[in-house]
Design a protein around this motif. Sequence first.
Motif, PDB file in Angstrom:
ATOM      1  N   LEU A  78      61.736 100.858  75.104  1.00 27.96           N
ATOM      2  CA  LEU A  78      61.359 102.208  74.680  1.00 27.96           C
ATOM      3  C   LEU A  78      61.608 102.415  73.190  1.00 27.96           C
ATOM      4  CD1 LEU A  78      62.780 104.175  77.739  1.00 27.96           C
ATOM      5  CD2 LEU A  78      60.368 103.914  77.153  1.00 27.96           C
ATOM      6  N   ARG A  79      62.650 101.802  72.651  1.00 30.39           N
ATOM      7  CA  ARG A  79      62.966 101.960  71.243  1.00 30.39           C
ATOM      8  C   ARG A  79      62.025 101.167  70.343  1.00 30.39           C
ATOM      9  NH1 ARG A  79      68.036 102.481  69.239  1.00 30.39           N
ATOM     10  NH2 ARG A  79      66.972 102.248  67.233  1.00 30.39           N
ATOM     11  N   THR A  82      57.025 100.524  72.196  1.00 35.11           N
ATOM     12  CA  THR A  82      56.038 101.503  72.659  1.00 35.11           C
ATOM     13  C   THR A  82      55.013 101.772  71.564  1.00 35.11           C
ATOM     14  OG1 THR A  82      57.276 103.433  71.880  1.00 35.11           O
ATOM     15  CG2 THR A  82      57.791 102.626  74.107  1.00 35.11           C
ATOM     16  N   PHE A  84      54.561 104.637  70.124  1.00 43.21           N
ATOM     17  CA  PHE A  84      54.951 105.768  69.301  1.00 43.21           C
ATOM     18  C   PHE A  84      55.404 105.330  67.916  1.00 43.21           C
ATOM     19  CE2 PHE A  84      55.959 107.298  73.659  1.00 43.21           C
ATOM     20  CZ  PHE A  84      54.963 108.260  73.715  1.00 43.21           C
ATOM     21  N   LYS A  86      58.072 105.835  64.768  1.00 40.88           N
ATOM     22  CA  LYS A  86      59.515 106.073  64.810  1.00 40.88           C
ATOM     23  C   LYS A  86      59.829 107.559  64.863  1.00 40.88           C
ATOM     24  CE  LYS A  86      60.639 101.801  62.356  1.00 40.88           C
ATOM     25  NZ  LYS A  86      61.214 101.197  61.114  1.00 40.88           N
ATOM     26  N   GLU A  88      57.888 109.996  66.070  1.00 39.74           N
ATOM     27  CA  GLU A  88      57.522 110.523  67.391  1.00 39.74           C
ATOM     28  C   GLU A  88      58.582 110.183  68.421  1.00 39.74           C
ATOM     29  OE1 GLU A  88      52.664 110.138  66.767  1.00 39.74           O
ATOM     30  OE2 GLU A  88      53.768 108.630  67.913  1.00 39.74           O
ATOM     31  N   ARG A  89      59.024 108.931  68.413  1.00 41.52           N
ATOM     32  CA  ARG A  89      60.026 108.501  69.390  1.00 41.52           C
ATOM     33  C   ARG A  89      61.315 109.289  69.241  1.00 41.52           C
ATOM     34  NH1 ARG A  89      61.167 103.356  67.576  1.00 41.52           N
ATOM     35  NH2 ARG A  89      62.941 104.270  66.452  1.00 41.52           N
ATOM     36  N   GLU A  90      61.768 109.494  68.009  1.00 41.72           N
ATOM     37  CA  GLU A  90      63.027 110.202  67.808  1.00 41.72           C
ATOM     38  C   GLU A  90      62.902 111.689  68.086  1.00 41.72           C
ATOM     39  OE1 GLU A  90      65.766 108.584  67.696  1.00 41.72           O
ATOM     40  OE2 GLU A  90      64.525 106.774  67.681  1.00 41.72           O
ATOM     41  N   THR A  93      63.300 111.830  71.830  1.00 42.73           N
ATOM     42  CA  THR A  93      64.673 111.524  72.236  1.00 42.73           C
ATOM     43  C   THR A  93      65.625 112.668  71.904  1.00 42.73           C
ATOM     44  OG1 THR A  93      64.221 109.175  71.854  1.00 42.73           O
ATOM     45  CG2 THR A  93      66.533 109.839  72.036  1.00 42.73           C
ATOM     46  N   GLU A 174      54.665 106.096  78.820  1.00 42.34           N
ATOM     47  CA  GLU A 174      55.824 105.747  78.003  1.00 42.34           C
ATOM     48  C   GLU A 174      56.695 106.965  77.725  1.00 42.34           C
ATOM     49  OE1 GLU A 174      53.581 102.078  75.611  1.00 42.34           O
ATOM     50  OE2 GLU A 174      53.906 104.018  74.630  1.00 42.34           O
ATOM     51  N   LEU A 175      56.073 108.095  77.468  1.00 41.23           N
ATOM     52  CA  LEU A 175      56.834 109.298  77.135  1.00 41.23           C
ATOM     53  C   LEU A 175      57.598 109.822  78.346  1.00 41.23           C
ATOM     54  CD1 LEU A 175      57.627 111.359  75.039  1.00 41.23           C
ATOM     55  CD2 LEU A 175      55.490 112.589  75.487  1.00 41.23           C
ATOM     56  N   LEU A 178      60.494 107.534  78.748  1.00 43.14           N
ATOM     57  CA  LEU A 178      61.493 107.762  77.712  1.00 43.14           C
ATOM     58  C   LEU A 178      62.362 108.965  78.042  1.00 43.14           C
ATOM     59  CD1 LEU A 178      61.025 107.592  73.876  1.00 43.14           C
ATOM     60  CD2 LEU A 178      62.042 109.619  74.899  1.00 43.14           C
TER      61      LEU A 178
END
Length: 211
Positions: A78-79, A82, A84, A86, A88-90, A93, A174-175, A178
């Motif tokens: 996931l980190r 994916t 996304f 960086k 978007e991922r953070e 999260t 993925e989202l 996550l």
Amino acid sequence: MPRHDTVLSVIDEPRLPSLHPDDLSDEQRDVYQAIVGGPRPANVFSFVDEEGRLLGPFNAMLYSPAVGDPLQELGAALRFRTSFTKREREIATLVVAARLRSDYEWYAHERIGRRAGLTEDELTALRTGADPVLADARERIVHETARALAADGDLSAPMFAEATASLGRAAVVELVTLVGYYSALALQLRVFRVGVPDGEAPPSWDPGPAS
């Protein structure tokens, strides 16, 4: 999904003793090496203490290698694997960390998010549950979708349609994963009474608007 307004007290003691690397079984050592030898950036946040013991959610993963190893591998996927960005991922999260009032999760990902380019105003909005001013349309969809998942554990038909149209079906999978993963870690951190590393200040959980 209920909002957790109770935060760890300084008098709360961790419920799982920190395992020293010299005392690990072969199976535990395999998980340990996968965590410390993987792509997680130790220079951004602390997940190993000066004696080599794992901090945050990672110590618990050693207690059940059969669960801990696939769990840490899912986190790495996931980190780092994916679709996304960086940012978007953070954003996603940090939505979970703030919603569940997870001190360590916020401590780690605030630092990662800042390195990914999140501004202090954006971080403050995410921490307090306000709407960050996001110029990027995909980031807005990621934020809105993650917030709905963290708050309700579901997506309405219009939001699901908007998310899939904007992000694609694979990214929505993925989202959802996550949000589920970081919610599971937040639950472990709460149950096992794991706070931020020694010497670090926990986040200030301002009431803010309900999300």
